[in-house]
Design an enzyme around this catalytic site. Structure first.
Site, PDB file in Angstrom:
ATOM      1  N   ASP A 161      91.089  10.504  51.183  1.00 29.84           N
ATOM      2  CA  ASP A 161      90.492  10.065  52.442  1.00 29.84           C
ATOM      3  C   ASP A 161      89.045  10.563  52.489  1.00 29.84           C
ATOM      4  O   ASP A 161      88.752  11.680  52.086  1.00 29.84           O
ATOM      5  CB  ASP A 161      91.284  10.628  53.623  1.00 29.84           C
ATOM      6  CG  ASP A 161      90.848  10.055  54.963  1.00 29.84           C
ATOM      7  OD1 ASP A 161      90.213   8.978  54.989  1.00 29.84           O
ATOM      8  OD2 ASP A 161      91.149  10.686  55.988  1.00 29.84           O
ATOM      9  N   HIS A 199      92.482  16.881  58.858  1.00 31.81           N
ATOM     10  CA  HIS A 199      93.865  16.391  58.831  1.00 31.81           C
ATOM     11  C   HIS A 199      94.791  17.484  59.350  1.00 31.81           C
ATOM     12  O   HIS A 199      94.671  18.643  58.951  1.00 31.81           O
ATOM     13  CB  HIS A 199      94.287  16.053  57.397  1.00 31.81           C
ATOM     14  CG  HIS A 199      93.593  14.846  56.855  1.00 31.81           C
ATOM     15  ND1 HIS A 199      93.566  14.559  55.510  1.00 31.81           N
ATOM     16  CD2 HIS A 199      92.900  13.846  57.455  1.00 31.81           C
ATOM     17  CE1 HIS A 199      92.897  13.429  55.325  1.00 31.81           C
ATOM     18  NE2 HIS A 199      92.477  12.986  56.493  1.00 31.81           N
ATOM     19  N   SER A 229      90.621  18.375  54.752  1.00 33.17           N
ATOM     20  CA  SER A 229      92.073  18.357  54.831  1.00 33.17           C
ATOM     21  C   SER A 229      92.591  19.736  54.433  1.00 33.17           C
ATOM     22  O   SER A 229      92.219  20.729  55.051  1.00 33.17           O
ATOM     23  CB  SER A 229      92.616  17.237  53.929  1.00 33.17           C
ATOM     24  OG  SER A 229      94.003  17.082  54.095  1.00 33.17           O
TER      25      SER A 229
END
EC number: 3.1.1.61
Length: 190
Positions: free
Chosen positions: A130, A38, A11
């Protein structure tokens, strides 16, 4: 052990982390790599172009039902979950997981379901949790797990969450992650 796929999740700070890893992978790496980075749902193919400058491996965004080919790097498209099915990818617009679509968990869990101990899961820099559940599943199904050393990450939240939740196999710097992948995926290199 021969591996069928490497799945990478990242991310915040992921672009620079991915550049370092890809730059250190050989052009003849045979195991396919699937990446969830992401990004904003309106993102275009800039990520693909930026990463391609750093590797000889072909990189492309996945389209639904794409075959999984050796020696390719696949990117989850913006605003789609990326799933592994037998020998191909699937895309989904299901609800976000951990506030993210694409979700790292979705990719990792589907890879573990299909390939079990033939998966290598890699968690890099990121500012949320995540990937933790997905990495747990990779480990539970017998796959190998690698996490970026949190002190080397632009954002240590994701690597620290993974390390606290999973008995990971390796905690490594980015360049060491690349060399470990080469060792695992090219065991007979001279």
């Amino acid at each position: 052990m021969s591996f069928k796929i490497v799945v990478i999740g990242t991310s915040l700070g992921g672009l620079s982390a991915l550049k370092i890893i890809l730059r250190n992978l050989p052009a003849d790496l045979v195991v396919p790599i699937a990446i969830v980075q992401h990004r904003h749902k309106e993102s275009d193919d800039t990520l693909n172009k930026l990463l391609q400058e750093h590797t000889l491996l072909p990189i492309r965004e996945v389209e639904d039902k794409d075959q999984i080919e050796s020696g390719h790097v696949y990117l989850a498209p913006a605003d789609y979950h990326l799933l592994i099915e037998p020998n191909h990818f699937a895309l989904s617009t299901d609800e976000p997981v951990s506030y993210a679509r694409p979700s790292i968990d979705v990719l990792f869990e589907s890879a573990a379901d299909i390939y079990a101990q033939q998966v290598i899961g890699v968690i890099l820099t990121g500012a949320n949790q995540d990937g933790v559940q997905g990495l747990k599943k990779v480990k539970a199904r017998g796959g190998l797990t690698i996490v970026q050393e949190p002190t080397t990450a632009e954002s240590c939240i994701m690597p620290e969450a993974a390390i606290s939740a999973v008995a990971v196999d390796w905690i490594l710097s980015l360049s060491d992650i690349a060399s470990q992948l080469v060792k695992l995926c090219h065991p007979i290199r001279k």
